[in-house]
Design an enzyme around this catalytic site. Structure first.
Site, PDB file in Angstrom:
ATOM      1  CB  SER A  55      -0.845  -0.001   1.277  1.00 39.56           C
ATOM      2  OG  SER A  55      -1.455   1.252   1.483  1.00 39.56           O
ATOM      3  CE1 TYR A 110      -4.627  -2.422   4.749  1.00 42.70           C
ATOM      4  CE2 TYR A 110      -3.639  -0.251   4.689  1.00 42.70           C
ATOM      5  CZ  TYR A 110      -4.160  -1.346   4.037  1.00 42.70           C
ATOM      6  OH  TYR A 110      -4.195  -1.361   2.659  1.00 42.70           O
TER       7      TYR A 110
HETATM    8  N1  NAD Z   1      -8.574  -0.133  -1.849  1.00 42.61           N
HETATM    9  C1  NAD Z   1      -7.536   0.622  -1.557  1.00 42.61           C
HETATM   10  O1  NAD Z   1      -7.626   1.853  -1.598  1.00 42.61           O
HETATM   11  C2  NAD Z   1      -6.212  -0.018  -1.218  1.00 42.61           C
HETATM   12  C3  NAD Z   1      -5.091   0.820  -1.085  1.00 42.61           C
HETATM   13  C4  NAD Z   1      -3.866   0.266  -0.774  1.00 42.61           C
HETATM   14  C5  NAD Z   1      -3.735  -1.114  -0.649  1.00 42.61           C
HETATM   15  N2  NAD Z   1      -4.823  -1.916  -0.786  1.00 42.61           N
HETATM   16  C6  NAD Z   1      -4.629  -3.370  -0.646  1.00 42.61           C
HETATM   17  O2  NAD Z   1      -5.215  -4.033  -1.739  1.00 42.61           O
HETATM   18  C7  NAD Z   1      -5.646  -5.340  -1.353  1.00 42.61           C
HETATM   19  C8  NAD Z   1      -7.102  -5.518  -1.760  1.00 42.61           C
HETATM   20  O3  NAD Z   1      -7.880  -4.621  -1.007  1.00 42.61           O
HETATM   21  P1  NAD Z   1      -9.293  -4.070  -1.470  1.00 42.61           P
HETATM   22  O4  NAD Z   1      -9.289  -2.632  -1.131  1.00 42.61           O
HETATM   23  O5  NAD Z   1      -9.626  -4.505  -2.831  1.00 42.61           O
HETATM   24  O6  NAD Z   1     -10.212  -4.791  -0.350  1.00 42.61           O
HETATM   25  P2  NAD Z   1     -11.682  -5.450  -0.418  1.00 42.61           P
HETATM   26  O7  NAD Z   1     -12.124  -5.525   0.997  1.00 42.61           O
HETATM   27  O8  NAD Z   1     -12.560  -4.784  -1.407  1.00 42.61           O
HETATM   28  O9  NAD Z   1     -11.347  -6.915  -0.968  1.00 42.61           O
HETATM   29  C9  NAD Z   1     -10.553  -7.815  -0.229  1.00 42.61           C
HETATM   30  C10 NAD Z   1     -10.955  -9.242  -0.559  1.00 42.61           C
HETATM   31  O10 NAD Z   1     -10.121 -10.101   0.247  1.00 42.61           O
HETATM   32  C11 NAD Z   1     -10.939 -11.135   0.762  1.00 42.61           C
HETATM   33  N3  NAD Z   1     -10.376 -11.683   1.989  1.00 42.61           N
HETATM   34  C12 NAD Z   1     -10.365 -11.110   3.222  1.00 42.61           C
HETATM   35  N4  NAD Z   1      -9.823 -11.964   4.109  1.00 42.61           N
HETATM   36  C13 NAD Z   1      -9.485 -13.079   3.431  1.00 42.61           C
HETATM   37  C14 NAD Z   1      -8.892 -14.315   3.794  1.00 42.61           C
HETATM   38  N5  NAD Z   1      -8.587 -14.561   5.068  1.00 42.61           N
HETATM   39  N6  NAD Z   1      -8.664 -15.228   2.832  1.00 42.61           N
HETATM   40  C15 NAD Z   1      -9.013 -14.983   1.553  1.00 42.61           C
HETATM   41  N7  NAD Z   1      -9.596 -13.848   1.143  1.00 42.61           N
HETATM   42  C16 NAD Z   1      -9.819 -12.912   2.072  1.00 42.61           C
HETATM   43  C17 NAD Z   1     -12.298 -10.475   1.010  1.00 42.61           C
HETATM   44  O11 NAD Z   1     -13.330 -11.435   1.092  1.00 42.61           O
HETATM   45  C18 NAD Z   1     -12.417  -9.559  -0.200  1.00 42.61           C
HETATM   46  O12 NAD Z   1     -13.046 -10.204  -1.276  1.00 42.61           O
HETATM   47  C19 NAD Z   1      -5.449  -5.400   0.163  1.00 42.61           C
HETATM   48  O13 NAD Z   1      -4.243  -6.098   0.445  1.00 42.61           O
HETATM   49  C20 NAD Z   1      -5.334  -3.956   0.566  1.00 42.61           C
HETATM   50  O14 NAD Z   1      -4.613  -3.769   1.743  1.00 42.61           O
HETATM   51  C21 NAD Z   1      -6.053  -1.393  -1.067  1.00 42.61           C
END
Ligand code: NAD
Length: 293
Positions: free
Chosen positions: A145, A158
């Protein structure tokens, strides 16, 4: 520079956390635009079956909890036996947590550590030996991130987990080079991307519950500036195809955060007030005003 189509089209990808947000965007792009076969892995059965239903035979849903090492091992064995060598592994599953660090319950702390850090480790541990043995070029992406190069209050578990993912990925990059494996390792540092992550984030049950929920509301509000998961996916996969190590969705923001951190470390300065701290200070002021009425 090779394009995503040249590098990935027709190959096999594994995406964890494929049921929502960035993982769903990646799955749509890889399967829908590039014709990859995507093993869409998620703990949310309904979500992965829904995305597989939308995209048809190119997407194979798998219900797996990345916290469970045996389950991730079983997934890796199944994929290798049924589908062959993995060209692209994306360790994407992740969860958020709000609240002051001292208010976070051990259960919620453990959830972040196990999903965000151990989940990435289990993906690497289960899939890398097969990818190395297969011999051809393959790629491993792990989702860190912008938070991996900065720090901010009220999201400490986080942020800590994303620093860990970045460090793990930097080490892995050196290790595959050391053994001469043809594996391109990249860390993904997204900025704000439309997703469910803030809605499904953990909060706190005791202590300053209001501060945790105010931070959730703040992040949900700034989410309006987010780019779509499809746009993020296209940018991520294009940079992966070019073999970049630090993959970003918001280059200017991430570069500014990197520069600020480098400056902080070189000059051994304590962490500077972050924009979100101003939001937190404003929230505290609002709370005090409410209480004094
Ligand atoms: N959205 C953002 O702005 C953002 C920014 C920086 C980093 N990220 C990173 O991107 C990645 C995806 O995040 P997102 O924002 O799309 O989140 P999201 O919550 O929309 O999707 C995450 C997915 O991971 C699944 N998940 C959660 N726990 C799990 C487990 N134990 N086993 C398998 N699957 C599991 C959830 O069911 C969900 O479908 C994450 O690692 C997050 O930290 C996101």
């Amino acid at each position: 520079m090779p394009t995503a189509r040249e590098v990935f089209a027709g190959g096999l990808a594994v995406v964890t956390g494929a049921g929502a947000g960035i993982g769903a965007g990646l799955t749509r792009h890889l399967a829908g635009d590039l014709g990859m076969t995507v093993i869409a892995a998620d703990v949310d059965a309904e979500a992965v079956h829904r995305i597989a239903g939308e995209l048809g035979r190119h997407v194979v849903p798998h219900v797996v909890d990345v916290r469970d090492p045996d389950a991730v091992d079983r997934l890796a064995r199944h994929v290798e036996e049924e589908f062959g060598p993995v060209r692209l592994l994306i360790n994407n599953a992740g969860v958020e947590q709000f609240g002051y660090l001292w208010d976070v319950s051990p259960t919620n702390w453990q959830r972040v550590v196990e999903v965000n850090i151990s989940g990435v480790f289990h993906g690497i541990r289960a899939f890398l030996p097969g990818m190395i043995a297969a011999g051809g070029r393959s790629h491993v992406l792990s989702l860190a991130s912008i938070g991996a190069v900065t720090s901010l209050p009220l999201q400490a578990p986080y942020i800590m987990s994303k620093h860990a993912v970045l460090a793990m990925t930097e080490c892995l990059h050196q290790e595959v080079a050391e053994v001469g494996a043809d594996i391109v390792v990249s860390a993904v540092l997204p900025g704000l991307v439309e997703s469910d992550i803030f809605r499904s984030a953990g909060g706190v049950e005791s202590g300053d519950v209001a501060a945790a929920e105010e931070q959730r509301r703040t992040m949900l509000a700034i989410r309006e500036q987010a780019i779509s998961a499809d746009e993020a996916a296209e940018a991520i996969v294009a940079q992966a195809a070019r073999g970049e190590f630090y993959i970003v969705t918001h280059p200017e923001l991430v570069h500014a955060a990197m520069a600020a951190r480098a400056e902080q470390l070189v000059n051994r300065r304590p962490p500077a007030p972050h924009r979100s701290r101003f939001a937190a200070a404003e929230q505290a002021r609002r709370r005090m005003r409410r209480q004094s009425r």
